[in-house]
Design an enzyme around this catalytic site. Structure first.
Site, PDB file in Angstrom:
ATOM      1  N   CYS A 165      85.249 -36.313  11.009  1.00  0.00           N
ATOM      2  CA  CYS A 165      85.248 -35.006  10.263  1.00  0.00           C
ATOM      3  C   CYS A 165      86.388 -34.497   9.392  1.00  0.00           C
ATOM      4  O   CYS A 165      86.302 -33.510   8.750  1.00  0.00           O
ATOM      5  CB  CYS A 165      84.689 -33.939  11.422  1.00  0.00           C
ATOM      6  SG  CYS A 165      83.374 -34.302  12.306  1.00  0.00           S
ATOM      7  N   HIS A 305      89.382 -25.204  11.259  1.00  0.00           N
ATOM      8  CA  HIS A 305      88.213 -26.075  11.608  1.00  0.00           C
ATOM      9  C   HIS A 305      86.739 -25.625  12.245  1.00  0.00           C
ATOM     10  O   HIS A 305      85.541 -25.856  11.900  1.00  0.00           O
ATOM     11  CB  HIS A 305      88.581 -27.378  12.431  1.00  0.00           C
ATOM     12  CG  HIS A 305      87.451 -28.526  12.386  1.00  0.00           C
ATOM     13  ND1 HIS A 305      87.061 -29.227  11.298  1.00  0.00           N
ATOM     14  CD2 HIS A 305      87.080 -29.201  13.861  1.00  0.00           C
ATOM     15  CE1 HIS A 305      86.330 -30.304  11.885  1.00  0.00           C
ATOM     16  NE2 HIS A 305      86.261 -30.013  13.145  1.00  0.00           N
ATOM     17  N   GLU A 316      92.257 -24.512  18.815  1.00  0.00           N
ATOM     18  CA  GLU A 316      92.640 -24.401  17.253  1.00  0.00           C
ATOM     19  C   GLU A 316      93.580 -22.959  17.278  1.00  0.00           C
ATOM     20  O   GLU A 316      94.739 -23.219  16.529  1.00  0.00           O
ATOM     21  CB  GLU A 316      91.533 -24.584  16.296  1.00  0.00           C
ATOM     22  CG  GLU A 316      92.159 -24.456  14.758  1.00  0.00           C
ATOM     23  CD  GLU A 316      91.008 -24.888  13.757  1.00  0.00           C
ATOM     24  OE1 GLU A 316      90.010 -24.996  14.288  1.00  0.00           O
ATOM     25  OE2 GLU A 316      91.547 -24.979  12.670  1.00  0.00           O
ATOM     26  N   LYS A 337      82.041 -22.485   8.451  1.00  0.00           N
ATOM     27  CA  LYS A 337      81.211 -23.506   9.042  1.00  0.00           C
ATOM     28  C   LYS A 337      80.181 -22.309   9.712  1.00  0.00           C
ATOM     29  O   LYS A 337      78.923 -23.077  10.106  1.00  0.00           O
ATOM     30  CB  LYS A 337      81.750 -24.131  10.186  1.00  0.00           C
ATOM     31  CG  LYS A 337      82.460 -25.484   9.660  1.00  0.00           C
ATOM     32  CD  LYS A 337      82.875 -26.356  10.846  1.00  0.00           C
ATOM     33  CE  LYS A 337      83.519 -27.814  10.076  1.00  0.00           C
ATOM     34  NZ  LYS A 337      84.862 -27.494   9.782  1.00  0.00           N
ATOM     35  N   HIS A 342      78.371 -27.797   9.655  1.00  0.00           N
ATOM     36  CA  HIS A 342      79.252 -28.734   9.790  1.00  0.00           C
ATOM     37  C   HIS A 342      79.003 -29.908   9.140  1.00  0.00           C
ATOM     38  O   HIS A 342      77.952 -30.827   9.494  1.00  0.00           O
ATOM     39  CB  HIS A 342      79.655 -29.302  11.252  1.00  0.00           C
ATOM     40  CG  HIS A 342      80.705 -29.902  11.254  1.00  0.00           C
ATOM     41  ND1 HIS A 342      81.577 -30.317  10.288  1.00  0.00           N
ATOM     42  CD2 HIS A 342      81.414 -30.274  12.458  1.00  0.00           C
ATOM     43  CE1 HIS A 342      82.470 -31.176  10.743  1.00  0.00           C
ATOM     44  NE2 HIS A 342      82.677 -31.172  12.180  1.00  0.00           N
ATOM     45  N   PHE A 403      86.507 -36.594  15.466  1.00  0.00           N
ATOM     46  CA  PHE A 403      86.385 -37.313  16.677  1.00  0.00           C
ATOM     47  C   PHE A 403      87.266 -38.544  16.641  1.00  0.00           C
ATOM     48  O   PHE A 403      87.616 -39.176  15.336  1.00  0.00           O
ATOM     49  CB  PHE A 403      84.976 -37.864  16.708  1.00  0.00           C
ATOM     50  CG  PHE A 403      83.799 -37.007  17.222  1.00  0.00           C
ATOM     51  CD1 PHE A 403      84.436 -35.782  17.506  1.00  0.00           C
ATOM     52  CD2 PHE A 403      82.519 -37.314  17.557  1.00  0.00           C
ATOM     53  CE1 PHE A 403      83.428 -34.818  18.201  1.00  0.00           C
ATOM     54  CE2 PHE A 403      81.499 -36.642  17.828  1.00  0.00           C
ATOM     55  CZ  PHE A 403      81.920 -35.178  18.190  1.00  0.00           C
TER      56      PHE A 403
END
Length: 417
Positions: A165, A305, A316, A337, A342, A403
């Site tokens: 991502c 994110h 985060e 998002k 996403h 990931f």
């Protein structure tokens, strides 16, 4: 380090909120959700039956049918969004040195639909290997960069970044370095993804990463909310034209802003979970500030994110506190998002565009669908919840994490002539 300055001169977007930058930005600032029941396949047997799909797009308005048939949807999205960015930059002319123009494009997965269709077809037949001759070139993740270069004749550096991502922000940062080092004058960059397929929804569903709020898809993506239950899969593309400042000035290009630099780190912690204290995320933001020659107080907005997962959102924000100290509570922070879903390998590109438009317009796009703030989040944060907010933004930081523990941050700043 070279004294070359890297600027943004063109933008293109193909998103669940609209099929160009103007519609995308209008959706973001008005708090529109792009989520709806899945139309690309029958999802009735899946735990998650909705996604943020691109809507109302006729590919043949942009790509001839015979060419489109040789391209996976993620590559079609790449070519279409790039056309808007290249036109926006007014880039093509007889004077453009095509050897000095590159393409660095991202995708987290590549041609997932093509892979799924070919393997499913093979499994259903008698074992005779009957594959589409375009199976491999449709599927491979680097092919989008190839199609863009073929269309325009760009002969500079050409490759694909794959870091889950974080792929598109990875591409932006690589593009920055290629221009900064003098290896190219212009790089077309960004990312595209088209993973709303049975394999995509099924695979992320098996990880329990997706929201299952089928009864109300539009409120399903709710970063920072106590009731969030996973992310919403999105699809689309974002394209940016990055250019050496002197090259852009010489041809009289419109300049949106400067890309001052970025950072790249690894969590080295877990396959899918972020470091719980956000250590990798903090280090990547600190690196981005250092490379950019900026202080924490120079940043006014962070596009996080923020996928709408409890672990990721909280880690985060801890990282932002560690990086920015007391200034963390002066920043506007939002997760777009909540509206786009996403977009995986394309996320960093459309969120970079959101950050640039926020700086250009002086409007912070909101995080929608927040009704009950997670008790683990410090209430001193300015999270810009549910409604856009006016603010002069001198510089904006955009985070993307993937990931595998990949962390990338980039910083955009108003241009100083």
């Amino acid at each position: 380090m070279s004294s070359r300055k890297v600027v943004v001169t063109g933008l293109g977007a193909l998103t669940p909120l609209g099929n160009n930058v103007s519609d995308f930005w209008n959706g973001l600032t008005n708090g529109v959700s792009g989520a709806a029941p899945i139309t690309k396949f029958d999802a009735s047997n899946f735990k998650t039956q909705f996604a943020c799909e691109v809507k109302g797009l006729n590919v043949e308005d942009f790509i001839p049918r015979k060419d489109a048939r040789k391209m996976d949807l993620f590559a079609q999205y790449a070519v279409i969004s790039t056309e808007e960015a290249v036109n926006d930059a007014n880039l093509i002319s007889d004077e453009l040195d095509l050897d000095r123009v590159g393409v660095i494009w991202a995708s987290g997965i590549g041609g997932l639909r093509s892979f799924q269709e070919e393997i499913t077809s093979f499994a259903k037949n008698d074992g005779t290997p009957k594959f589409n001759p375009f199976f491999i070139p449709k599927m491979i993740a680097d092919i989008a960069a190839g199609h863009i270069s073929i269309k325009y004749g760009f002969r500079g550096p050409n490759f694909c970044t794959v870091s889950a991502c974080a792929s598109a922000t990875n591409a932006l940062l690589d593009a920055y370095h290629y221009i900064k080092s003098g290896m190219a004058d212009v790089i077309v960059t960004g990312g595209s993804e088209a993973a709303v397929t049975e394999a995509g929804i099924g695979g992320f569903g098996a990880l329990r990463a997706l929201s299952t709020s089928n009864e109300d898809p539009q409120t399903a993506s709710r970063p920072f909310d106590a009731t969030r239950n996973g992310f919403v899969l999105g699809e689309g593309a974002g394209a940016l034209v990055l250019e050496d400042y002197e090259h852009a000035k010489a041809r009289g290009a419109k300049i949106y802003c400067e890309l001052t630099g970025g950072g790249a780190t690894a969590d080295a912690h877990h396959m899918t979970a972020p470091h719980p204290e956000g250590l990798g995320a903090a280090r990547v933001m600190e690196m981005a500030l250092q490379v950019s020659g900026l202080k924490p107080e120079d940043i006014d907005y962070v596009n996080v994110h923020g996928t709408s997962t409890p672990l990721g959102d909280v880690a985060e924000l801890k990282a932002i506190e560690k990086t920015f100290g007391e200034h963390a509570y002066e920043l506007n922070v939002s997760s777009t998002k909540s509206m786009t879903g996403h977009l995986l390998g394309a996320a960093g590109a459309i969120e970079a565009i959101a950050s640039i438009k926020a700086m250009e317009s002086g409007i912070v796009p909101p995080t929608i669908n927040n009704t009950q703030l997670d008790e683990n989040i410090d209430p001193r944060f300015k999270l810009t919840l549910n409604k856009a907010e006016k603010r002069e933004i001198r510089a904006a930081l955009s985070n993307t994490f993937g990931f595998g523990g990949h962390n990338f941050s980039v910083i955009f700043k108003k241009i100083e002539e």
